[in-house]
Design a protein around this motif. Structure first.
Motif, short mmCIF file in Angstrom:
data_model
loop_
_atom_site.label_atom_id
_atom_site.label_comp_id
_atom_site.label_asym_id
_atom_site.label_seq_id
_atom_site.Cartn_x
_atom_site.Cartn_y
_atom_site.Cartn_z
N GLU A 1 0.83 -1.21 0.00
CA GLU A 1 0.00 0.00 0.00
C GLU A 1 0.86 1.26 0.00
OE1 GLU A 1 -3.22 0.35 -0.46
OE2 GLU A 1 -3.24 -1.81 -0.81
N GLN A 2 1.99 1.19 0.73
CA GLN A 2 2.89 2.34 0.76
C GLN A 2 3.47 2.61 -0.62
OE1 GLN A 2 3.49 4.49 3.30
NE2 GLN A 2 4.62 5.65 1.74
N ILE A 3 3.81 1.53 -1.35
CA ILE A 3 4.34 1.69 -2.70
C ILE A 3 3.30 2.34 -3.60
CG2 ILE A 3 5.17 0.46 -4.74
CD1 ILE A 3 6.31 -1.67 -2.86
N LYS A 4 2.07 1.86 -3.50
CA LYS A 4 0.99 2.43 -4.32
C LYS A 4 0.79 3.91 -4.02
CE LYS A 4 -1.71 -1.81 -4.99
NZ LYS A 4 -3.03 -2.47 -4.74
N GLN A 5 0.86 4.25 -2.74
CA GLN A 5 0.67 5.64 -2.35
C GLN A 5 1.80 6.52 -2.89
OE1 GLN A 5 0.02 6.26 1.86
NE2 GLN A 5 0.44 8.46 1.73
N THR A 6 3.04 6.02 -2.75
CA THR A 6 4.19 6.78 -3.24
C THR A 6 4.11 6.94 -4.76
OG1 THR A 6 5.57 5.93 -1.45
CG2 THR A 6 6.70 6.88 -3.36
N LEU A 7 3.76 5.88 -5.45
CA LEU A 7 3.66 5.94 -6.90
C LEU A 7 2.56 6.92 -7.33
CD1 LEU A 7 4.82 4.84 -9.54
CD2 LEU A 7 3.14 2.99 -9.43
N ALA A 8 1.47 6.93 -6.60
CA ALA A 8 0.40 7.88 -6.91
C ALA A 8 0.89 9.32 -6.74
CB ALA A 8 -0.80 7.62 -6.01
N GLU A 9 1.69 9.56 -5.70
CA GLU A 9 2.25 10.88 -5.49
C GLU A 9 3.19 11.26 -6.63
OE1 GLU A 9 4.17 10.82 -1.72
OE2 GLU A 9 2.32 10.50 -0.57
N VAL A 10 3.99 10.30 -7.04
CA VAL A 10 4.93 10.55 -8.13
C VAL A 10 4.18 10.90 -9.41
CG1 VAL A 10 6.64 9.47 -9.65
CG2 VAL A 10 6.78 9.12 -7.18
N THR B 1 1.23 12.16 -9.73
CA THR B 1 0.66 13.50 -9.59
C THR B 1 1.70 14.56 -9.88
OG1 THR B 1 -0.97 12.75 -7.96
CG2 THR B 1 -0.47 15.10 -8.01
N GLU B 2 2.91 14.34 -9.38
CA GLU B 2 4.00 15.28 -9.65
C GLU B 2 4.34 15.32 -11.13
OE1 GLU B 2 7.21 14.10 -7.15
OE2 GLU B 2 6.08 14.43 -5.28
N LEU B 3 4.31 14.16 -11.77
CA LEU B 3 4.57 14.12 -13.21
C LEU B 3 3.53 14.93 -13.97
CD1 LEU B 3 5.51 10.34 -13.71
CD2 LEU B 3 7.07 12.29 -13.69
N GLU B 4 2.29 14.80 -13.57
CA GLU B 4 1.23 15.57 -14.21
C GLU B 4 1.41 17.07 -13.97
OE1 GLU B 4 -2.20 13.81 -12.50
OE2 GLU B 4 -1.98 11.92 -13.60
N LYS C 1 13.73 13.67 -12.67
CA LYS C 1 13.38 14.72 -11.71
C LYS C 1 12.43 14.19 -10.64
CE LYS C 1 11.66 19.47 -11.39
NZ LYS C 1 11.20 20.67 -12.13
N ALA C 2 11.49 13.35 -11.05
CA ALA C 2 10.54 12.79 -10.08
C ALA C 2 11.21 11.77 -9.16
CB ALA C 2 9.37 12.15 -10.82
N LEU C 3 12.08 10.94 -9.72
CA LEU C 3 12.69 9.88 -8.93
C LEU C 3 13.58 10.40 -7.82
CD1 LEU C 3 13.66 7.23 -11.66
CD2 LEU C 3 11.81 7.09 -10.00
N ILE C 4 14.34 11.45 -8.09
CA ILE C 4 15.30 11.91 -7.08
C ILE C 4 14.59 12.46 -5.85
CG2 ILE C 4 15.58 14.29 -7.91
CD1 ILE C 4 18.64 13.87 -7.40
N LYS C 5 13.37 12.94 -6.00
CA LYS C 5 12.61 13.44 -4.86
C LYS C 5 12.13 12.30 -3.95
CE LYS C 5 10.89 17.58 -7.20
NZ LYS C 5 9.68 18.33 -7.64
N HIS C 6 12.12 11.09 -4.50
CA HIS C 6 11.59 9.95 -3.75
C HIS C 6 12.63 8.83 -3.63
CE1 HIS C 6 7.41 11.47 -3.77
NE2 HIS C 6 7.75 11.98 -4.93
N THR D 1 4.87 7.77 -21.03
CA THR D 1 6.21 7.16 -20.95
C THR D 1 6.80 7.33 -19.56
OG1 THR D 1 6.57 7.63 -23.31
CG2 THR D 1 8.52 7.13 -21.97
N GLU D 2 6.66 8.51 -18.99
CA GLU D 2 7.15 8.77 -17.64
C GLU D 2 6.46 7.85 -16.62
OE1 GLU D 2 8.09 13.31 -16.93
OE2 GLU D 2 6.18 13.08 -17.97
N LYS D 3 5.15 7.73 -16.75
CA LYS D 3 4.41 6.88 -15.81
C LYS D 3 4.80 5.41 -15.97
CE LYS D 3 0.36 9.84 -15.11
NZ LYS D 3 -1.13 9.97 -15.21
#
Length: 398
Positions: free
Chosen positions: A2-11, A13-16, A124-129, A384-386
């Motif tokens: 669930e934590q992975i899903k939550q983090t990925l959802a945040e990522v 959103t940031e990509l968008e 850019k998204a990955l380094i934040k997480h 592609t990013e997602k």
């Protein structure tokens, strides 16, 4: 999980939220294309962006102008490599857009500008997480995909895959609708070889052909004979292509020239067939040329190997993309005789190469790759990013 899903959802959103910035990068690169083995400014642009994101482990001039950036997660784990290419083509940009190429005779007609922008957005998204990752992500920004010997082989020789466990790559696809992702195991793209044949005859007057050794007639027989290799010498259960694209000889209607030059390409999947076709070409040219009293030379270049998507890693993509985008959006990756030097990475490490649909209802996005009016629906960059981040957090998420 669930934590992975939550983090990925945040990522995602940031990509968008950052999508407009990625589009801006893509359009900048589209306006400033550089040919294979000449990508100095593009490499500088990439390195500066990575540094601005906070990447410290950035290697430049890898295999030419290649760039490798490594992101280490909080804990130990596998190492995943993601690749984008960034060279352009010697084509005049005929689009009527604000971001058309500013360099005469050079354009991004294959989507490499989009690949690079999407991987930069991913970086850019990955380094934040990074603290949510167990393992490492290696970002491969590769030059010279379009021209053999290509950039992939040189980057590998310079150590770009050292310590990498899996490698994945994406390619935009104007033949598929936006939202569709092509995934498929096994051989999906062909090996590409190039040959050049020079026939040395004896020039003469067009009214006295018996006194000459006509390289045009000899070359014509060679062209005809080479077309019989696939139909009569290759097992019909195997795939092969022999195409002649150049036949140059003569300058005057009444003069038999001295020489003729032929150039062509060979496409195969099977390594044994690849060697068989080469031997057949050499045998046919020798027999016809010498039989008519001419001499000859053959310059044969082995280009990229056939691209083989590893079954287990491809099955993983099938499952992950179905989860992320919906099963109906994941389509079979068509097998074709085009070539890709990503094949070199897959010879070294397990992984898979997938394609992201980039056409919409606007006919401006329907032109094939390498067309002077080629363009994309830029929403494909976000997809592609997602896709890339889905792979990373599914394999490395803590």
């Amino acid at each position: 999980m669930e934590q992975i899903k939550q983090t990925l959802a945040e990522v995602h959103t940031e990509l968008e939220d950052n999508f407009a910035e990625v589009v801006e990068w893509r359009r900048y690169l589209h306006q400033h294309p550089e040919l294979s083995f000449q990508e100095t400014e593009t490499a500088r642009f990439i390195a500066e962006k990575l540094s601005s994101f906070g990447y410290e482990n950035i290697q430049t001039n890898i295999g030419g102008y290649g760039i490798v950036a490594t992101l280490a997660g909080k804990a130990a784990g596998p190492t995943i490599a993601l690749r984008a290419d960034f060279d352009a083509l010697p084509i005049e940009d005929e689009k009527e857009t604000a971001y058309r190429s500013k360099t005469a005779g050079v354009m991004h007609a294959c989507g490499h500008d989009g690949h690079t922008a999407a991987l930069l957005g991913t970086a850019k998204a990955l380094i934040k997480h990074k603290d949510s990752l167990n393992g490492k992500v290696v970002l491969l920004f590769q030059p010279a995909e379009e021209v053999p010997p290509g950039g992939a082989k040189a980057m590998i020789e310079d150590g770009a895959l050292d310590g990498v466990d899996y490698v994945y790559g994406a390619h935009l696809n104007s033949a598929a609708p936006l939202g569709k992702i092509g995934v498929g195991k096994g051989f999906k793209m062909a090996a590409v070889d190039k040959f050049a044949i020079t026939i040395q005859g004896k020039g003469g007057h067009g009214a006295a052909p018996h006194e000459a050794v006509d390289p045009i007639v000899i070359g014509s027989d060679i062209v005809s004979a080479l077309q019989k290799i696939v139909s009569r010498r290759v097992n019909p259960l195997e795939s092969a292509v022999v195409t002649l694209g150049v036949f140059q000889s003569g300058q005057a209607f009444n003069v038999i020239p001295d020489t003729a030059r032929l150039e062509g390409t060979v496409r195969t999947f099977n390594a044994d067939i690849r060697q068989q076709v080469r031997k057949q070409i050499e045998s046919i040219v020798a027999g016809i040329a010498t039989g008519f009293g001419a001499t000859y030379s053959i310059d044969y270049l082995h280009g990229y190997p056939a691209l083989y998507n590893h079954p287990e890693e491809t099955a993983l993509l099938q499952r992950l993309f179905a989860e992320e985008f919906g099963e109906e959006q994941v389509i079979p990756l068509e097998t074709g005789m085009g070539a890709e030097d990503f094949a070199y990475y897959l010879q070294e490490k397990p992984g898979s190469f997938f394609k992201v649909g980039s056409r919409n209802e606007d006919t401006a996005t329907h032109y094939p790759h390498h067309h002077p009016k080629f363009d994309i629906d830029e929403q494909a960059l976000l997809i592609t990013e997602k896709a890339f981040t889905k792979i990373v957090f599914s394999l490395l998420g803590s």
